[in-house]
Design an enzyme around this catalytic site. Structure first.
Site, mmCIF file in Angstrom:
data_model
loop_
_atom_site.group_PDB
_atom_site.id
_atom_site.type_symbol
_atom_site.label_atom_id
_atom_site.label_comp_id
_atom_site.label_asym_id
_atom_site.label_seq_id
_atom_site.Cartn_x
_atom_site.Cartn_y
_atom_site.Cartn_z
ATOM 1 C CB SER A 149 -0.968 -0.027 1.186
ATOM 2 O OG SER A 149 -1.925 1.005 1.094
ATOM 3 C CG ASP A 300 -2.210 4.420 -1.576
ATOM 4 O OD1 ASP A 300 -3.034 4.261 -2.502
ATOM 5 O OD2 ASP A 300 -2.174 3.687 -0.572
ATOM 6 C CG ASP A 302 -2.620 -0.086 -2.591
ATOM 7 O OD1 ASP A 302 -2.349 1.045 -2.137
ATOM 8 O OD2 ASP A 302 -3.296 -0.926 -1.967
#
Length: 560
Positions: A149, A300, A302
């Site tokens: 992430s 971000d 992902d």
């Protein structure tokens, strides 16, 4: 501290002839501290799957860790879906080091157990929300995303979904952890993949996702070419979706070129978390050059999170999750009310550590039921699944850490959904009222009271989790405090044994007499403690002064 290289696990790793060459090099070059962490710690399931530093050893993310988790997941699937393995698992990944390699390995291991595996075309990187959506769209029995992430480049991770596109909750991850412990020697474990069971996610699923995003617009036919926004995908997966969709929807999109290409090192970004300043450095430079732009949007890596900055009175103002969420809630619900589409018994989902401003807007103005959950969209997803039995209907879900869901066909945070709705809200308020999103936020403060929020992260090394994080939580529980400065504690909630129909979590929440509160929670995925402050005041200065007081007095109490 000198690492003992006679350590049994270490000796197994260094003497395994089939060891991955990259990992061999890492082992040979690791210092004592790195080896102690790699062989003295175990990766654990946290708030959003497993995450860890890339490297060699059982305490790091590597091809052997990936195999172990996948074996465990395969066993869980065979237990829960023994007659449905052909429905398959969707597998996606982000742009990080080894992510594509790990995703391919996951597919091969699953097929060795007779489980169908869906990879995206060319095993290309994909946003987390697209994987969640595809899992449900393809009627699969689960999904997997290889991603860390918003974490720095040294990390990678493994996130798992159930058949509804929801992250696995603790009752399943406990079983996974038990299955992993049963694996006696992952270094020597081999498999025979079945290539016939590896399929490609069809283009129709991507189209269905696109159509869902497009349907979020309230004014799809309006011309928006004079509304300019700046987009950064921080070299991650959002670049493949968000700017293309926004351009198609009629906006003038300026893409941050330095963040546009796939880069596992994030060399032009630094820290790819939109909560922190490094990700904003170059986008704000674009903002200075494009003075006619109204909004900066950052996904971000992902694309499950979103950060925004608003061009307000000639200055770029960054909004955090506790500020963006209420704007989105007001926008969506006001427009649904306008066209009469708010469903019966509407429900909004938010975490215990998210500011209650959004809850108040939804409940007090639009009659929405509020469902509070533990931190993490896995808990929101599991609660959304109970809507039929409760007679509730989804309208919104969010948490303060820059994550929002506006259409429940995605059961994880969706920064692409949020980008679409925020762009339209910003365009509409500017066009109809000459207002920015900052103006809209201040209008909400005028109505509900001024909320000032701040989150402090106390960061530690992985090996310090027990020695430093534990004592801080113990001090708060055992000693506590009746006041911080002149602010009196009204009551305290301890979530360790579970509250509000939620399982236990290591979380403490202190409520003050004026409606302000603070919460302290060790992270479920990283070696840190998060401290959340929500101060309520008559104006910005009053609320900020209260927040500063709480923060400074708490630091004194904890001696940090």
């Amino acid at each position: 501290m000198k690492f003992d290289k006679n350590n049994e696990l270490y000796q197994k790793w260094v003497n395994t002839k089939s060891m991955d060459e990259e990992l061999k090099t890492l082992l040979n070059n690791a210092n004592d501290e790195e080896l102690a962490a790699a062989f003295g710690l175990e990766l654990e399931f946290g708030t959003a799957g497993i995450r860890g530093v890339l490297g060699a050893g059982p305490g790091r993310m590597n091809i052997y860790t990936i195999k172990a988790v996948t074996i465990a997941y395969a066993k869980l699937l065979m237990k829960k879906h023994s007659d449905e393995l052909e429905r398959g698992i969707v597998i996606g990944h982000d742009n990080r080091h080894n992510s594509a390699k790990f995703a391919q390995c996951v597919a091969e291991v699953l097929t060795s157990f007779g489980i169908t595996a869906y990879l995206f075309a060319d095993n290309a990187m994909q946003p987390t929300p697209v994987v969640s959506f595809a899992t449900k769209d393809l009627n699969c029995i689960g999904g997997i995303v290889i991603t860390a992430s918003h974490n720095p480049a040294i990390y990678n991770g493994y996130k798992i979904y159930d058949e509804f596109g929801c992250q696995l909750i603790d009752k399943d991850t406990v079983l996974l952890a038990d299955y992993m412990k049963e694996i006696t020697d992952i270094l020597e474990w081999s498999y025979k993949e079945n290539d016939k069971l590896i399929k490609v996610v069809p283009d129709t699923t991507i189209k269905h996702y696109h159509d869902m995003i497009a349907s979020l617009q309230f004014y799809p036919q309006e011309k928006r070419g004079d509304f300019k926004l700046i987009f950064s995908g921080v070299n991650g997966t959002g670049n493949e979706y968000t700017p293309k969709y926004l351009t198609e929807f009629g906006y003038n999109v300026v893409v941050v070129k330095e963040h546009e290409f796939e880069d596992e090192t994030f060399k032009n970004v630094g820290n790819p978390n939109p909560e922190f300043p490094p990700a904003w450095e170059i986008p704000l430079q674009y903002g200075a050059k494009n003075k006619d732009a109204s909004l900066i949007i950052i996904n971000d890596p992902d694309a499950d999170r979103i950060g925004i900055a608003v061009n307000h009175e000639g200055e770029w103002v960054r909004l955090d999750g506790n500020e963006t969420g209420p704007i989105l809630i007001e926008w969506k619900l006001s427009q649904m009310k306008k066209v009469g589409t708010i469903p019966a018994n509407p429900a909004l989902y938010s975490s215990f550590v998210t500011s209650n401003l959004g809850d108040r807007i939804a409940a007090e103005t639009y009659g929405v039921n509020i469902v509070k959950t533990l931190t993490g969209f896995k808990w929101m997803g599991s609660e959304i699944l109970k809507e039929n039995e409760r007679g509730l209907n989804f309208v919104f879900a969010y948490e303060e850490s820059y994550g929002y869901v506006l259409d429940a066909s995605t059961r994880d945070k969706d920064g692409i959904q949020a980008a679409t709705m925020l762009a339209e809200a910003a365009w509409y308020y500017q066009k109809e009222f000459g207002k920015t999103l900052v103006d809209v936020l201040h209008d909400l403060y005028e109505k509900y009271g001024f909320y000032y929020t701040y989150t402090e992260n106390l960061n530690f090394k992985p090996e310090e989790i027990k020695s430093k994080i534990g004592p801080i939580m113990t001090k708060l529980r055992d000693d506590g405090f009746a006041n911080l400065g002149h602010m009196q504690v009204d009551y305290v909630e301890d979530y360790i044994d579970g509250l509000y129909n939620m399982p236990g979590q290591n979380l403490l929440k202190f409520y003050f007499a004026d409606g302000s509160w603070l919460a302290v929670r060790p992270s479920g995925t990283e070696p840190k403690i998060k401290i959340y402050f929500v101060a309520v005041g008559a104006n910005e200065k009053d609320a900020k002064d209260k927040c500063d007081l709480l923060f400074n007095e708490l630091k004194k109490f904890l001696e940090i």
